[in-house]
Design a protein around this motif. Structure first.
Motif, PDB file in Angstrom:
ATOM      1  N   ASP A 176       0.644  -1.062  -0.228  1.00  0.00           N
ATOM      2  CA  ASP A 176      -0.080   0.012  -0.103  1.00  0.00           C
ATOM      3  C   ASP A 176       0.711   1.200  -0.029  1.00  0.00           C
ATOM      4  O   ASP A 176       2.038   1.240   0.534  1.00  0.00           O
ATOM      5  N   GLY A 177       0.518   2.202  -0.507  1.00  0.00           N
ATOM      6  CA  GLY A 177       0.995   3.544  -0.653  1.00  0.00           C
ATOM      7  C   GLY A 177       0.218   4.556  -0.008  1.00  0.00           C
ATOM      8  O   GLY A 177      -0.849   4.474   0.762  1.00  0.00           O
ATOM      9  N   VAL A 178       0.405   6.043  -0.292  1.00  0.00           N
ATOM     10  CA  VAL A 178      -0.310   6.937   0.156  1.00  0.00           C
ATOM     11  C   VAL A 178      -0.544   7.887  -1.028  1.00  0.00           C
ATOM     12  O   VAL A 178       0.007   7.998  -1.997  1.00  0.00           O
ATOM     13  N   THR A 179      -1.892   8.488  -1.058  1.00  0.00           N
ATOM     14  CA  THR A 179      -2.292   9.796  -2.083  1.00  0.00           C
ATOM     15  C   THR A 179      -2.306  10.868  -1.253  1.00  0.00           C
ATOM     16  O   THR A 179      -3.322  10.957  -0.187  1.00  0.00           O
ATOM     17  N   MET A 180      -1.581  11.889  -1.692  1.00  0.00           N
ATOM     18  CA  MET A 180      -1.380  13.014  -1.037  1.00  0.00           C
ATOM     19  C   MET A 180      -2.862  13.784  -1.267  1.00  0.00           C
ATOM     20  O   MET A 180      -3.358  13.979  -2.440  1.00  0.00           O
ATOM     21  N   LEU A 181      -3.392  14.732  -0.409  1.00  0.00           N
ATOM     22  CA  LEU A 181      -4.560  15.505  -0.580  1.00  0.00           C
ATOM     23  C   LEU A 181      -4.183  16.970  -0.732  1.00  0.00           C
ATOM     24  O   LEU A 181      -3.758  17.600   0.213  1.00  0.00           O
ATOM     25  N   PRO A 182      -4.160  17.675  -1.954  1.00  0.00           N
ATOM     26  CA  PRO A 182      -3.568  18.892  -2.033  1.00  0.00           C
ATOM     27  C   PRO A 182      -4.424  20.062  -1.372  1.00  0.00           C
ATOM     28  O   PRO A 182      -3.642  21.031  -0.875  1.00  0.00           O
TER      29      PRO A 182
ATOM     30  N   MET B 233      -3.208  -3.825 -16.540  1.00  0.00           N
ATOM     31  CA  MET B 233      -3.807  -3.898 -15.185  1.00  0.00           C
ATOM     32  C   MET B 233      -5.067  -2.753 -15.100  1.00  0.00           C
ATOM     33  O   MET B 233      -5.074  -1.675 -15.870  1.00  0.00           O
ATOM     34  N   PRO B 234      -6.131  -3.313 -14.265  1.00  0.00           N
ATOM     35  CA  PRO B 234      -7.146  -2.089 -14.320  1.00  0.00           C
ATOM     36  C   PRO B 234      -6.598  -0.760 -13.574  1.00  0.00           C
ATOM     37  O   PRO B 234      -5.477  -0.798 -12.938  1.00  0.00           O
ATOM     38  N   GLN B 235      -7.174   0.246 -13.702  1.00  0.00           N
ATOM     39  CA  GLN B 235      -6.944   1.625 -12.983  1.00  0.00           C
ATOM     40  C   GLN B 235      -6.707   1.302 -11.800  1.00  0.00           C
ATOM     41  O   GLN B 235      -7.554   0.691 -11.100  1.00  0.00           O
ATOM     42  N   ARG B 236      -5.714   1.948 -11.003  1.00  0.00           N
ATOM     43  CA  ARG B 236      -5.504   1.826  -9.609  1.00  0.00           C
ATOM     44  C   ARG B 236      -6.721   2.219  -8.773  1.00  0.00           C
ATOM     45  O   ARG B 236      -7.337   3.305  -9.144  1.00  0.00           O
ATOM     46  N   ARG B 237      -7.018   1.547  -7.918  1.00  0.00           N
ATOM     47  CA  ARG B 237      -8.072   2.078  -6.664  1.00  0.00           C
ATOM     48  C   ARG B 237      -7.366   3.448  -6.064  1.00  0.00           C
ATOM     49  O   ARG B 237      -5.936   3.215  -5.792  1.00  0.00           O
TER      50      ARG B 237
ATOM     51  N   PRO C  88      -4.444   1.802  -2.066  1.00  0.00           N
ATOM     52  CA  PRO C  88      -4.306   0.278  -1.989  1.00  0.00           C
ATOM     53  C   PRO C  88      -3.369  -0.248  -2.979  1.00  0.00           C
ATOM     54  O   PRO C  88      -3.163   0.281  -4.334  1.00  0.00           O
ATOM     55  N   GLY C  89      -2.216  -1.041  -2.772  1.00  0.00           N
ATOM     56  CA  GLY C  89      -1.484  -1.629  -3.786  1.00  0.00           C
ATOM     57  C   GLY C  89      -2.282  -2.733  -4.696  1.00  0.00           C
ATOM     58  O   GLY C  89      -3.155  -3.108  -4.238  1.00  0.00           O
TER      59      GLY C  89
END
Length: 311
Positions: A156-162, A305-309, A202-203
């Protein structure tokens, strides 16, 4: 540029046909290439698909029936002939080591020392992937000979929220520091944590399930994956044969995908007993249970691969 896709090198079951080669699947993942079940003719299929021995970093054999491993000698010898310099890890059932050794050294050739053996045993096993951007696990399946499925996962990684970053005065180099260190202090003296400005990303996950009856291992491998590559050797009319021979039907593949929360179902490994006109029946039987994306593969297909969640 990172690439994540599945190249289908073959999609037949025990007997290849004029339109379907023995098995072979290359999963390309950010500069790595996981070659699953190289059957007879895989080396030539790779040439048709525009991929090479240098693209392979893993060879994963599910079991030692010929349609899943008779291409090993050609792949190994091509790795040697092409002078592949990077390590190539080879996972296979430990109980079939004698078959691996026969395939690995099937003919006289100038050998290579880049292949590292990773025999698999037990009900489940995590494989050492070193600094690869994924983990790889094997899970025991139900087949007349010992067989394993494989599951590849990205952490798993993180998505930053601008908007949250801006509201807290975090910008420029501070964003990178926040990602790396988990907290920063702004020029105004405010402490900001990563949790305040991000959500979990999610990875991505892929499962590869070949010859098996329905069993706990199938469901464990398939749980929550973005892409499930799964055998659908038989139609439902031949469900009894599927169970006897240790295989799945298209309907069972669809049921597994639905119950496991799969995003993209990839059907393959078709018996030669069915004519091409029956392909739509495989999709219909799988889709009766699974409402998500379904791909019935053909040789040399390339499936992204499907688009990332996002969360």
């Amino acid at each position: 540029m990172s690439v994540r896709d599945l190249t289908v090198l073959g999609s037949a079951s025990a007997v290849p046909t004029k339109s379907r080669n023995h098995n072979g699947y290359l999963l390309r993942w950010d500069g790595h290439g996981v070659l699953f079940d190289p059957g007879e003719g895989t080396q030539r299929q790779m040439a048709h698909a525009g991929v090479s021995a240098n693209d392979v970093t893993w060879i994963c054999v599910t079991h030692f029936h010929g349609d899943h491993c008779l291409g090993v000698p050609g792949i190994v010898q091509r790795i040697a002939r092409d002078g592949v310099e990077h390590p190539v890890d080879a996972a296979f059932p430990a109980s079939g080591r004698q078959y691996w050794e026969r395939l690995r050294h099937a003919t006289a050739f100038r050998d290579t020392d880049v292949i590292r053996e990773r025999p698999v045993s037990g009900e489940r096993m995590a494989l050492d992937t070193g600094d690869a951007p994924f983990t790889l696990a094997a899970r025991r399946l139900s087949h007349p000979v010992e067989a394993y499925g494989y599951r590849l996962e990205e952490p798993d990684g993180v998505t930053m929220l601008p908007a949250e970053l801006g509201a807290r005065g975090v910008g420029g180099p501070l964003i990178r520091r926040l990602q790396e260190e988990g907290r920063v202090t702004t020029p105004e003296g405010r402490t900001v944590t990563l949790d305040e400005c991000s959500v979990t990303r999610p990875g991505q996950k892929v499962a590869f399930v070949m010859d098996t009856r329905l069993c706990d291992g199938v469901r464990e491998l398939a749980d929550g994956v973005d892409m499930l590559v799964i055998e659908s050797t038989f139609l439902n009319q031949d469900a009894a044969l599927a169970t006897e021979y240790g295989h799945l039907t298209a309907a069972q593949a669809g049921e597994v995908a639905a119950l496991s929360g799969v995003r993209h179902l990839v059907l393959t490994h078709f018996s030669e007993r069915y004519p091409a006109d029956d392909e739509k029946r495989f999709v219909a039987e799988a889709s009766a249970a699974f409402a998500g994306d379904i791909t019935l593969v053909h040789d040399l297909d390339r499936i992204p691969m499907p688009q990332r969640r996002l969360t």
